[in-house]
Write a protein that holds these residues in place. Sequence first.
Motif, PDB file in Angstrom:
ATOM      1  N   PHE A 139       3.907   2.362  -4.775  1.00  0.00           N
ATOM      2  CA  PHE A 139       4.416   2.449  -3.435  1.00  0.00           C
ATOM      3  C   PHE A 139       4.000   1.343  -2.605  1.00  0.00           C
ATOM      4  O   PHE A 139       4.709   0.774  -1.723  1.00  0.00           O
ATOM      5  N   GLU A 140       2.720   1.031  -2.623  1.00  0.00           N
ATOM      6  CA  GLU A 140       2.413  -0.162  -1.801  1.00  0.00           C
ATOM      7  C   GLU A 140       2.920  -1.617  -2.263  1.00  0.00           C
ATOM      8  O   GLU A 140       3.502  -2.077  -1.258  1.00  0.00           O
ATOM      9  N   THR A 191      11.939   0.416   6.243  1.00  0.00           N
ATOM     10  CA  THR A 191      10.949   0.304   5.163  1.00  0.00           C
ATOM     11  C   THR A 191      10.005   1.796   5.064  1.00  0.00           C
ATOM     12  O   THR A 191      10.313   2.618   3.917  1.00  0.00           O
ATOM     13  N   MET A 192       9.457   2.025   6.012  1.00  0.00           N
ATOM     14  CA  MET A 192       8.707   3.158   6.158  1.00  0.00           C
ATOM     15  C   MET A 192       9.457   4.436   5.774  1.00  0.00           C
ATOM     16  O   MET A 192       8.760   5.426   5.033  1.00  0.00           O
ATOM     17  N   GLU A 229       6.774  -1.249  -1.048  1.00  0.00           N
ATOM     18  CA  GLU A 229       6.802  -1.310   0.407  1.00  0.00           C
ATOM     19  C   GLU A 229       6.577  -2.989   0.630  1.00  0.00           C
ATOM     20  O   GLU A 229       7.350  -3.614   1.704  1.00  0.00           O
ATOM     21  N   GLU A 230       5.826  -3.717   0.093  1.00  0.00           N
ATOM     22  CA  GLU A 230       5.627  -5.192   0.492  1.00  0.00           C
ATOM     23  C   GLU A 230       7.195  -5.868  -0.076  1.00  0.00           C
ATOM     24  O   GLU A 230       7.282  -6.796   0.671  1.00  0.00           O
ATOM     25  N   ILE A 276      10.409   4.697   2.113  1.00  0.00           N
ATOM     26  CA  ILE A 276       9.254   5.011   1.455  1.00  0.00           C
ATOM     27  C   ILE A 276       8.773   6.536   1.434  1.00  0.00           C
ATOM     28  O   ILE A 276       8.421   7.139   0.494  1.00  0.00           O
ATOM     29  N   GLU A 277       8.854   6.952   2.652  1.00  0.00           N
ATOM     30  CA  GLU A 277       8.248   8.343   3.005  1.00  0.00           C
ATOM     31  C   GLU A 277       9.269   9.242   2.182  1.00  0.00           C
ATOM     32  O   GLU A 277       8.864  10.296   1.583  1.00  0.00           O
TER      33      GLU A 277
END
Length: 296
Positions: free
Chosen positions: A30-31, A47-48, A34-35, A51-52
């Motif tokens: 996930f990191e 993005t947040m 996200e990047e 991802i959530e």
Amino acid sequence: KSGLNKTRKNLLGGIEKVFSGFSSVDDEFFEELEEVLLEADVGVKTTMDLIEELRDYCEEENVKESAELQKFFEDRLIEQFGEGSTKLNSSDVKPTVIFVCGVNGVGKTTFIGKLTNKLQKEGNKVMLVAADTFRAAAIEQLKVWGDRNNVDVISHQMGSDPGAVIYDGLQAAKARKVDYVICDTAGRLHSKTNLMEELKKVNRVIKREIPDGPHESLLVLDATTGQNAINQAKAFGEATELSGIVLNKIDGTAKGGVVIAINKELKVPIKYVGLGEKIDDLQEFDGKQFIKALFD
Ligand code: GDP
């Protein structure tokens, strides 16, 4: 089409690497994702949120494999964009009024030139109205595109009242029985209040002459400006009701993620993308096709 393909590829390269680089979904996955999304200009908020959503899905459905998550992600984005491209509205009664706004330099005039060419090729009679009276260059540029397409351009002198130009333009459009009248409007954004007032005023003039108009209110954005484009869209969206977005200069960016952010945050369909400076560098935007190509 190379511009859009390049954008897709660059965006795809990143996303694909994350999905193929991790067989199982964990925090590190996930990191990385996200990047990649942030780098592609999807924007912090979008993005947040994405991802959530993906994390929630993994937890609820007990998903552990990245391949399974990829399927969900693809479907999720396609659902967001909807099926097929969003066609330009047109009026049963002539003329169809297309109102075009956007800040200077985003490629507003170029877009109008390209759209005129496209509509003409489809057999329509088109007329242009130069209601961005703030800059002499804007009026001149529109005339250049008018000449190139061999269509009439209604204009007044620089500094004149945009409402008056629009009024004249619509009168002429009705008299000459054109199919489409495209109105170029002010491109400055240094004062939000002024902008709102001017857009409202111009819209009032249009409504007085053509009660169900404008049939399209298109906002032109420059894809290379990333999050700035989103902020512009928000400001214009508050000033006037938008029916579609034109995303220009997509040939000049590897950061096609702004497409996802605009679609998610603004709820206004992207109708066209600009893929270059030439008259036929315009393409109808098909969200599903765009997303499918990201993962194919
Ligand atoms: P306006 O001030 O918004 O009317 O912008 P213009 O139409 O004058 O365009 C500004 C510059 O961007 C010009 O040099 C155009 O040739 C260029 N331009 C417009 N659309 C595109 C596009 O889709 N791709 C690229 N690469 N350049 C574009």
